[in-house]
Structures are given as C-alpha cells and as structure tokens.
Motif scaffolding. Structure first.
Motif, PDB file in Angstrom:
ATOM      1  N   HIS A   1       0.828  -1.204   0.000  1.00 47.69           N
ATOM      2  CA  HIS A   1       0.000   0.000   0.000  1.00 47.69           C
ATOM      3  C   HIS A   1       0.862   1.254   0.000  1.00 47.69           C
ATOM      4  O   HIS A   1       0.525   2.255  -0.660  1.00 47.69           O
TER       5      HIS A   1
ATOM      6  N   ARG B   1       0.648   4.041  -2.904  1.00 44.73           N
ATOM      7  CA  ARG B   1       0.314   5.431  -2.588  1.00 44.73           C
ATOM      8  C   ARG B   1       1.413   6.385  -3.048  1.00 44.73           C
ATOM      9  O   ARG B   1       1.139   7.483  -3.555  1.00 44.73           O
TER      10      ARG B   1
ATOM     11  N   PRO C   1      -2.934   2.421  -8.279  1.00 45.62           N
ATOM     12  CA  PRO C   1      -2.413   1.624  -7.159  1.00 45.62           C
ATOM     13  C   PRO C   1      -2.701   0.130  -7.285  1.00 45.62           C
ATOM     14  O   PRO C   1      -1.931  -0.697  -6.802  1.00 45.62           O
TER      15      PRO C   1
ATOM     16  N   SER D   1      -7.710   4.689   0.649  1.00 40.77           N
ATOM     17  CA  SER D   1      -6.703   5.733   0.840  1.00 40.77           C
ATOM     18  C   SER D   1      -6.061   5.706   2.209  1.00 40.77           C
ATOM     19  O   SER D   1      -4.875   5.974   2.365  1.00 40.77           O
TER      20      SER D   1
END
Length: 473
Positions: free
Chosen positions: A173, A177, A187, A408
C-alpha cells in the motif's frame, strides 16, 4: 463501534510499547553483550572473517533445499531494510531531534549481540519438516528448548498477523500510494505487480528467495547509499557541525527539533532506541526464522551474521539517511517522514531526480521486505496449522495488498502490526534469557574450535541437544 475498537487497539499498542518494553529490549541486548564478553568488539576479526570474508572469498555455498549463509543474510536484510530506514529515521529526527541518532547508534551496538544470540539459538533448535524443508526460529526455540508449546503457538499467530498486515498489506500500500502521488499510477496495478513478483519468487522455495535477495539487496542498498552520499558530499562542510549536534543534543535537556521547538532528552532517547530496535529488528524474532534455513557448519557461525546485519541496517543505512537530512538543513521546512527525506534530496538533486531516487528506493525496499518476509510467514503458518493446510493458506499472503490498494487510509492498521510485533518479541526475549547458557556454550564451542555440537544440526538431528538442556520432541 469501529472507532471504539481502534481506540482500544491504540491503548493496547501504547501499553505494549511503553517504556518498560523498550527497557526490556535494551536490557536483553546489554545482557548478551556482557555475557558474550563484548564480543562485537573483542571478536570483530571473527565476525568479519565469517561474514564479509565469506562474501569476498566466495566460500558460502549451499546444499539442496538450503540457502547459503550469504543468501540467508540477504533475505533477512530484505525483510528489515525498508521504510524504517527512510521515513522512520526522518520521523525520529523530527520528533526527537539530532540526539535521537546517538541513541540509535548505542542500541545498534548492543543489539548486535542480541541478534547474534537469537539467530544462534534459532539455528541450533531448528528442525527438518516432513516435506524436507529446514525450519526454525523462536517458535521452535521455545518449543524444543523450553517445552512451552502454547507460547510457541502464540508467537506463530502473532508473526502471521505481523507478516500479513505489515509486510504484505502495508508495504504494498505504501508503494502504491507513493507512486500514485508521484506519477499518478493506478495503485491496483502497482500492488498487483508487487503481488505477482512476490508470488513468483516466494513460491519457488527458500533457495529462490535467497538468490533473488542476494541480487536485489546489494543493488537497492548501494543505489540508495549512492544518492545519500552525493547529498552529504555536496554539504560536507556541514558534517562536523552535524556530528557535534548529534552528540550534544543526546544529553541536552533542550534538544532542538528542526531548530524551532525544544524536546526533552528523554524523547531523544525514546525515539533513538525505538528506531534502532524496530529498524534492525534485533530481539524481535524475525531474523532467526530466515537464518534457520541456511546451510552452516555451526549455529554461532551463522549467528554472527546478525551483528553484520545490525551494522549495515542501522549504523550504515539509517546514518546515511540522518546525515543527508541534517547536512542539508531540510528539517527547517517542518516536514516529517518520507516528505522530509525527499526535501533533503531535493536540496542537492533536481526535484525529478530526487523523486526517482526516493520513489525507487521506497519501491525496492518495500518489495524486498514483502518477499523476504514470506519465509517468516510460511514458517509461522506451518508451526500454527501444519504443512498440509499451509499449501492452501499460503496464497492469502499475496492478496491483502491488492484488496486494500484503493483504500486511501489504512495507516491505522499499523497499530495492529505494532501489537503483533510486541506479542512475538516478548516471548522471544524471555526464551533468549532462559536459554542464554545454551548460547554461551555454543559460542565457546565454536570459538575454541571443538565443534562438538555444530555439525549434527545441519541435518536437523536432535543429538545436538545433548548436554545443553534442550528437549526436542
């Protein structure tokens, strides 16, 4: 309800990682330094001969189904060298000031022996499974050395959670990001590619992981160090002042944070200790699992790779990060974490080049962590559910990063990872202390050249336990 759960997890995290845990980790490192007779200093020639010397001479060969000592060290470094060496050091500086680096060095020096001890014990108590693979680590040390099966299972459960959350999900992640912010890459494409590469390497077994790590780790480390050294070289005139600030602020009750705010020396100590221990993972129980897969003539001979790893991870890589930030004066901008490091590199390199260096380092460091940690995940899973079930459940390791790629904010999951690390590190430290006599005996056995116990362990034979108090089942 979710908010309440997160608050409870945060409370548990702060309790488990309170001052007493840091003191325990530091105390164990000091204890093994004393019991070994300050071996990281007195045995420096032995350490260099059996680590750097083996790399240079090319004598570190491996047998079938086993990594070579160098490959095991590279894989262990792959699992530890990551965001902590970059964003972690930057955060420690922004919160604890330059003095935090001094305490990071101190804990690394002592941590060299605690990591040596846990790897030595991990190799000593390892066991060959019914599938022919050699496995070991704290769960095997706890079960075979102390007979505490329940604690061994708790360790394995915590390590599985840590591997899935911190190594698989959060590392992927972070890369997704970062590349989305820098280059607007999807992503899901980024994390999916990382998952595919990890699966192709990891499912090939320990030797394929070792070969991959042996090639990737030196390249990614040297590339990052080259960028950092360029930044430092351009600002070399500031280096003496930086060294003075690191030493003076370590003991100053008004250590400066970016030159704007005072923080107590206790904060510098806490930040430095935390960064040193959580970066090189000395005493946390991860490295022994990887090193237990290595071909070696003696457990202690493999154990000293732990001292080498701590030196490279903290004294070299973390220090380059700190010097690059402090020499450029980037802390005056008020940034923290990876943004602070990017700002430091941008002081010397063009912004586009700095972004490539930092983003590339983030991607390779996180990928190496994801791949290296698979050995830890699979070993813990086998210990927890058995070999047959692992054949199906191991696929779960590659999924979380892709599933959460579009979300997010997953930073709160770091709390769960921190709790899992505490759950595994405390039993590991207790086992290390209980079996410290075994470690000292093995160290003397190797140093004196008697080799009474070492050779039997290469094949996983339990005869190695005779005379040292181990009771393998």
């Amino acid at each position: 309800m979710l908010e309440s759960l997160l608050l409870n997890l945060a409370f548990l995290d702060s309790f488990l990682w309170g001052p007493w845990t840091m003191m325990f980790l530091g105390g164990v490192s000091v204890f093994f330094t004393i019991r070994s007779g300050l071996f990281q200093f007195t045995g420096l020639s032995y350490i260099l001969r059996n680590t750097v010397g083996r790399v240079v001479s090319g004598t570190a060969n491996s047998k079938a189904r086993l990594m070579s000592p160098v490959q095991a060290a590279a894989t262990s470094l792959a699992g530890t060298v990551g965001m902590g060496n970059m964003a972690g050091v930057a955060t420690a500086l922004s919160v604890g000031g330059p003095g935090a680096i001094f305490w990071m060095w101190i804990m690394a020096i002592f941590g060299m022996m605690s990591k040596t001890a846990e790897i030595t014990l991990g190799v000593y108590y390892r066991q060959r499974g019914t599938d022919g693979e050699m496995r070991g680590g704290p769960q095997y040390t706890i079960r075979r050395g102390l007979g505490w099966n329940s604690l061994a299972l708790l360790f394995s459960a915590g390590m599985v959670i840590n591997a899935v959350v911190a190594a698989s999900l959060l590392q992927a992640h972070t890369v997704g990001r970062a590349l989305r912010a820098s280059y607007n890459l999807d992503p899901y494409l980024v994390t999916g590619s990382m998952g595919l590469i990890t699966a192709l390497v990891a499912l090939g077994g320990a030797q394929r992981i070792g070969r991959f790590s042996e090639r990737l780790v030196p390249i990614m480390t040297l590339a990052y160090l080259a960028g950092g050294l360029i930044v430092i070289a351009v600002n070399i005139d500031a280096l003496p002042a930086v060294m003075r600030s690191i030493i003076s602020d370590a003991f100053s009750t008004s250590a400066t944070m970016g030159g704007t705010a005072g923080v107590a020396v206790s904060t510098a100590i806490k930040q430095g200790m935390a960064r040193g221990m959580l970066s090189n993972e000395a005493g946390l129980g991860t490295a022994p699992i990887v090193h237990a897969t290595a071909q070696t003539d003696h457990p202690f001979q493999q154990g000293v790779w732990g001292a080498f790893e701590v030196f490279i991870d903290t004294i070299v890589i973390c220090s380059i990060t700190a010097f690059a930030i402090l020499c450029t004066g980037a802390m005056a901008g008020g940034e923290s974490g990876i943004e602070l490091l990017l700002s430091a590199f941008s002081h010397v390199l063009p912004v586009s080049i700095a972004a490539i260096v930092v983003s590339g380092s983030v991607a390779t460091f996180c990928l190496s962590t994801q791949i290296g940690f698979y050995v830890i995940f699979e070993t813990s899973l086998v210990n927890l559910v058995g070999i047959r079930s692992t054949r199906f459940l191991r696929w779960l390791y590659f999924v979380p990063g892709v599933v959460f790629a579009g979300i997010s904010d997953v930073d709160q999951l770091w709390v769960l990872a921190n709790i899992a690390v505490a759950v595994v590190s405390i039993p590991n430290l207790v086992a290390m202390l209980c079996l410290s006599g075994v470690f000292v005996t093995l160290m003397r056995d190797e140093i004196t050249g008697q080799r009474v116990y070492g050779t039997a362990n290469v094949s996983g034979s339990s005869t190695i336990m005779q005379g040292l108090g181990g009771r393998p089942k």
